[in-house]
Write a protein that holds these residues in place. Structure first.
Motif, PDB file in Angstrom:
ATOM      1  N   SER A 249       1.363  -6.472 -13.128  1.00 16.38           N
ATOM      2  CA  SER A 249       0.565  -7.390 -12.321  1.00 16.38           C
ATOM      3  C   SER A 249      -0.388  -6.686 -11.362  1.00 16.38           C
ATOM      4  N   GLY A 250      -0.356  -5.354 -11.338  1.00 15.26           N
ATOM      5  CA  GLY A 250      -1.244  -4.619 -10.449  1.00 15.26           C
ATOM      6  C   GLY A 250      -0.788  -4.574  -9.008  1.00 15.26           C
ATOM      7  N   PHE A 251       0.509  -4.831  -8.776  1.00 17.50           N
ATOM      8  CA  PHE A 251       1.032  -4.802  -7.412  1.00 17.50           C
ATOM      9  C   PHE A 251       1.353  -3.389  -6.926  1.00 17.50           C
ATOM     10  N   VAL A 252       1.401  -2.401  -7.825  1.00 18.15           N
ATOM     11  CA  VAL A 252       1.703  -1.022  -7.430  1.00 18.15           C
ATOM     12  C   VAL A 252       0.376  -0.286  -7.285  1.00 18.15           C
ATOM     13  N   ARG A 253       0.041   0.059  -6.058  1.00 18.11           N
ATOM     14  CA  ARG A 253      -1.247   0.684  -5.777  1.00 18.11           C
ATOM     15  C   ARG A 253      -1.026   1.984  -5.007  1.00 18.11           C
ATOM     16  N   PRO A 254      -1.949   2.927  -5.124  1.00 21.52           N
ATOM     17  CA  PRO A 254      -1.842   4.146  -4.309  1.00 21.52           C
ATOM     18  C   PRO A 254      -1.880   3.803  -2.822  1.00 21.52           C
ATOM     19  N   GLN A 255      -1.145   4.585  -2.024  1.00 25.83           N
ATOM     20  CA  GLN A 255      -1.122   4.394  -0.571  1.00 25.83           C
ATOM     21  C   GLN A 255      -1.492   5.710   0.108  1.00 25.83           C
ATOM     22  N   PRO A 256      -2.756   6.113   0.014  1.00 19.64           N
ATOM     23  CA  PRO A 256      -3.164   7.378   0.639  1.00 19.64           C
ATOM     24  C   PRO A 256      -3.065   7.287   2.153  1.00 19.64           C
ATOM     25  N   PRO A 257      -2.868   8.411   2.821  1.00 20.15           N
ATOM     26  CA  PRO A 257      -2.750   8.388   4.286  1.00 20.15           C
ATOM     27  C   PRO A 257      -4.091   8.056   4.945  1.00 20.15           C
ATOM     28  N   GLU A 258      -4.023   7.482   6.124  1.00 22.35           N
ATOM     29  CA  GLU A 258      -5.240   7.162   6.858  1.00 22.35           C
ATOM     30  C   GLU A 258      -5.852   8.399   7.491  1.00 22.35           C
ATOM     31  N   TRP A 259      -5.045   9.406   7.747  1.00 23.77           N
ATOM     32  CA  TRP A 259      -5.540  10.642   8.340  1.00 23.77           C
ATOM     33  C   TRP A 259      -4.681  11.797   7.860  1.00 23.77           C
ATOM     34  N   LEU A 260      -5.193  13.011   7.988  1.00 24.81           N
ATOM     35  CA  LEU A 260      -4.470  14.207   7.561  1.00 24.81           C
ATOM     36  C   LEU A 260      -4.019  15.011   8.773  1.00 24.81           C
ATOM     37  N   SER A 261      -2.812  15.535   8.686  1.00 25.30           N
ATOM     38  CA  SER A 261      -2.230  16.267   9.811  1.00 25.30           C
ATOM     39  C   SER A 261      -2.703  17.708   9.892  1.00 25.30           C
ATOM     40  N   GLY A 262      -3.208  18.242   8.773  1.00 29.65           N
ATOM     41  CA  GLY A 262      -3.569  19.648   8.733  1.00 29.65           C
ATOM     42  C   GLY A 262      -2.396  20.557   8.416  1.00 29.65           C
ATOM     43  N   ARG A 263      -1.197  19.987   8.207  1.00 29.69           N
ATOM     44  CA  ARG A 263      -0.016  20.771   7.867  1.00 29.69           C
ATOM     45  C   ARG A 263       0.194  20.782   6.355  1.00 29.69           C
ATOM     46  N   THR A 264       0.697  21.897   5.856  1.00 34.23           N
ATOM     47  CA  THR A 264       0.893  22.063   4.410  1.00 34.23           C
ATOM     48  C   THR A 264       2.366  22.255   4.085  1.00 34.23           C
ATOM     49  N   ILE A 265       2.782  21.686   2.956  1.00 35.98           N
ATOM     50  CA  ILE A 265       4.193  21.723   2.562  1.00 35.98           C
ATOM     51  C   ILE A 265       4.277  22.016   1.074  1.00 35.98           C
ATOM     52  N   ALA A 266       5.186  22.898   0.702  1.00 28.52           N
ATOM     53  CA  ALA A 266       5.495  23.167  -0.708  1.00 28.52           C
ATOM     54  C   ALA A 266       6.828  22.520  -1.044  1.00 28.52           C
TER      55      ALA A 266
ATOM     56  N   ARG B 137      12.818 -17.122  -6.337  1.00 23.98           N
ATOM     57  CA  ARG B 137      11.731 -17.995  -5.913  1.00 23.98           C
ATOM     58  C   ARG B 137      10.422 -17.678  -6.637  1.00 23.98           C
ATOM     59  N   ASP B 138      10.452 -16.707  -7.540  1.00 20.98           N
ATOM     60  CA  ASP B 138       9.289 -16.318  -8.336  1.00 20.98           C
ATOM     61  C   ASP B 138       8.199 -15.659  -7.493  1.00 20.98           C
ATOM     62  N   ASP B 139       8.590 -15.036  -6.384  1.00 21.37           N
ATOM     63  CA  ASP B 139       7.658 -14.298  -5.532  1.00 21.37           C
ATOM     64  C   ASP B 139       7.783 -12.812  -5.877  1.00 21.37           C
ATOM     65  N   TRP B 140       7.116 -12.424  -6.943  1.00 22.97           N
ATOM     66  CA  TRP B 140       7.274 -11.064  -7.453  1.00 22.97           C
ATOM     67  C   TRP B 140       6.570 -10.032  -6.568  1.00 22.97           C
ATOM     68  N   GLU B 141       5.468 -10.398  -5.961  1.00 19.86           N
ATOM     69  CA  GLU B 141       4.785  -9.449  -5.071  1.00 19.86           C
ATOM     70  C   GLU B 141       5.619  -9.191  -3.824  1.00 19.86           C
ATOM     71  N   GLY B 142       6.206 -10.244  -3.268  1.00 23.94           N
ATOM     72  CA  GLY B 142       7.100 -10.046  -2.133  1.00 23.94           C
ATOM     73  C   GLY B 142       8.308  -9.214  -2.503  1.00 23.94           C
ATOM     74  N   ALA B 143       8.814  -9.410  -3.726  1.00 25.39           N
ATOM     75  CA  ALA B 143       9.990  -8.666  -4.173  1.00 25.39           C
ATOM     76  C   ALA B 143       9.704  -7.173  -4.279  1.00 25.39           C
ATOM     77  N   ILE B 144       8.537  -6.800  -4.800  1.00 24.29           N
ATOM     78  CA  ILE B 144       8.253  -5.365  -4.939  1.00 24.29           C
ATOM     79  C   ILE B 144       7.998  -4.730  -3.578  1.00 24.29           C
ATOM     80  N   GLU B 145       7.475  -5.504  -2.616  1.00 22.09           N
ATOM     81  CA  GLU B 145       7.310  -4.956  -1.265  1.00 22.09           C
ATOM     82  C   GLU B 145       8.670  -4.634  -0.654  1.00 22.09           C
TER      83      GLU B 145
ATOM     84  N   ALA C  61       5.733  -5.654 -11.494  1.00 29.91           N
ATOM     85  CA  ALA C  61       4.762  -5.193 -10.498  1.00 29.91           C
ATOM     86  C   ALA C  61       3.686  -4.313 -11.129  1.00 29.91           C
ATOM     87  N   TRP C  62       4.102  -3.408 -12.013  1.00 31.57           N
ATOM     88  CA  TRP C  62       3.108  -2.561 -12.687  1.00 31.57           C
ATOM     89  C   TRP C  62       2.171  -3.413 -13.536  1.00 31.57           C
TER      90      TRP C  62
END
Length: 488
Positions: free
Chosen positions: A134-151, A77-85, A131-132
């Motif tokens: 067309s600018g459809f791939v964007r960073p998705q940073p978290p809205e808040w931080l848990s304070g937990r650390t992971i290696a 259907r040529d909906d490339w933004e919907g496809a990458i989601e 998608a790349w």
């Protein structure tokens, strides 16, 4: 669904590769301007062949749980933004899988029962490349931080998938990599002609913008110990892969000129990127023998061709597979059939059903030939065929026979994690090792496998770590550690 009559009107069509005489003289991807652009003229029609099955077995073929019929419909259907989601909902890195995965989803495609299957992998890579651009791939940073650390130890597909999921969940994640650049085998194990590193670099840049911290050039177990890791972080994810290569201890193994593929390929990949490599193992002007008929062997083949080898022979101990699906490997299983990669198109000889008995050397201690013997299955065992011994010339031998597990000296021994009977790091149903707070994802726990399984494990392990740290999780768990591909 996509075009209701698409599978009746159009046959399977794939992108055209660059001419062989052109591509063997450079290290660029084998498709003109990249596979995503090469597919644009045909991809809508190919996506329209999807039948939107009531029970889409392509979902069974892919451990990621990719919602394949939905993004096929959106592309048609040529909906490339919907496809990458839709695609990113289940797969963090479709630009990797769309180039490197052998596509078990396609061998499970319902259309493949009596026609050529849908070109699922090509649709996938078209979506992400578009998608790349067309600018459809964007960073998705978290809205808040848990304070937990992971290696996360290891920056291959499993480690990167776990890191991205955990960062987006609000945790502070540091990814450790012993090489001088991030990516694991994606960086130096995969040749440029299969995947140019710009695809890896822009994904890493996205992850940095989301908050993931990368620490390259740190050999965990040497530069930082297992105890120090556990003291510094709330949880540790082992995703260092299966890097202990299978050897062939035949007489003459000590001769010079015999190397593991992962000694040869990383050096070649560094050189192709313009880096200086002291004492590089080169195939230039040599008679090359590659032992192992899989993807790594094909990578050695394509690399040797580009380096200017005099001749290249690839050996496989199993019989030559049939072109058609064997009766004992019915749909929707992934069959062992005769496959031709881009490297096989370019040159070299393949010899099946042979075993290496001995490496023969010259007076200076260099390998000069291999002594081979034909083998056949007798009552389920491979036995030598009398009177078939012969020699083939070789002054560079490359082992591409797979891997037997993670390296034990260093971090694994320091942490004291239990191992399973195959030598992989043992884990329970939640990807946890025998050591509290230490989890395992990818080939380090599963054993050598496909990139889609690595990403699926990274995503699932991230959910387990999130639940361990916070008591619950909303992250997806596409597979369990015990899940395996369908077989009969």
């Amino acid at each position: 669904m996509a075009d209701p009559k698409g599978f009746l009107k159009a046959g399977r069509q794939v992108a055209t590769r660059r001419p062989i005489e052109e591509r063997v003289n450079d290290w660029d991807e084998v498709y003109p301007d990249g596979i995503g652009r090469a597919l644009l003229p045909i991809i809508n029609t190919q996506a329209g062949r999807c039948m939107d099955c009531g029970i889409p077995f392509c979902h069974q073929g892919c451990p990621l749980g990719n919602i394949i019929p939905e993004w096929n419909d959106l592309v048609w259907r040529d909906d490339w933004e919907g496809a990458i989601e839709r695609l990113h909902a289940t797969n963090n890195f479709p630009e990797f899988t769309g180039r490197l995965c052998p596509a078990p989803c396609e061998t499970a495609c319902v259309l493949g029962i009596n026609q050529d299957p849908v070109t699922i992998k090509n649709v996938e890579v078209s979506i992400i490349d578009r998608a790349w651009e067309s600018g459809f791939v964007r960073p998705q940073p978290p809205e808040w931080l848990s304070g937990r650390t992971i290696a996360v130890i290891g920056s291959g597909p499993a480690g990167l998938a776990a890191a991205q999921q955990l960062t987006r969940a609000g945790h502070t994640v540091a990814v450790y990599e012993r090489a001088d650049a991030m990516g694991g085998l994606l960086r130096y194990g995969i040749p440029e002609f299969k995947m140019e590193k710009k695809h890896l670099d822009r994904r890493l840049d996205q992850m940095r913008r989301e908050g993931t911290v990368f620490r390259a050039g740190v050999n965990v177990g040497v530069d930082i110990t297992g105890d120090q890791l556990r003291d510094r972080y709330d949880a540790v994810v082992l995703a260092m892969g299966s890097t202990e290569a299978r050897d062939l201890p035949a007489p003459g193994r000590e001769l010079r000129g015999i190397h593991q593929a992962m000694e040869f390929l990383p050096q070649a990949n560094r050189a192709s990127l313009g880096q200086a490599v002291e004492g590089q193992i080169s195939a230039a002007g040599k008679h090359v023998v590659i032992i192992g008929g899989g993807d790594t062997g094909a990578d050695c083949l394509g690399t040797s061709i580009r380096q200017g080898a005099a001749s290249i022979t690839q050996l496989e101990i199993l019989p030559e597979p049939s072109v058609e699906r064997p009766a004992g490997q019915p749909w929707p299983t992934y069959p062992m059939v005769f496959r031709v990669s881009s490297a096989h198109e370019e040159g070299g000889d393949r010899i099946y059903a042979v075993s290496t008995k001995e490496f023969l050397g010259d007076a200076e201690g260099n390998v000069r030939a291999l002594k081979l013997v034909d083998v056949e299955f007798v009552e389920g065992r491979l036995v030598e065929k009398e009177g078939t011994e012969r020699e083939i010339m070789a002054d560079l031998v490359l082992f591409a026979m797979g891997f037997v597990g993670p390296e034990k000296p260093g971090l694994v021994e320091q942490l004291g994690v239990d191992l399973d009977p195959r030598g992989n790091v043992a884990r329970d149903g939640s990807y946890a090792s025998s050591v509290p707070g230490v989890f395992v994802a990818g080939d380090a726990g599963r054993g050598q496998s496909l990139i889609v399984w690595a990403i699926a494990e990274g995503r699932a392990a991230a959910a387990a770590v999130d639940a361990y740290l916070t008591g619950s999780t909303t992250l997806p768990t596409p597979i369990k550690p015990t899940d395996r591909p369908l077989a009969v």
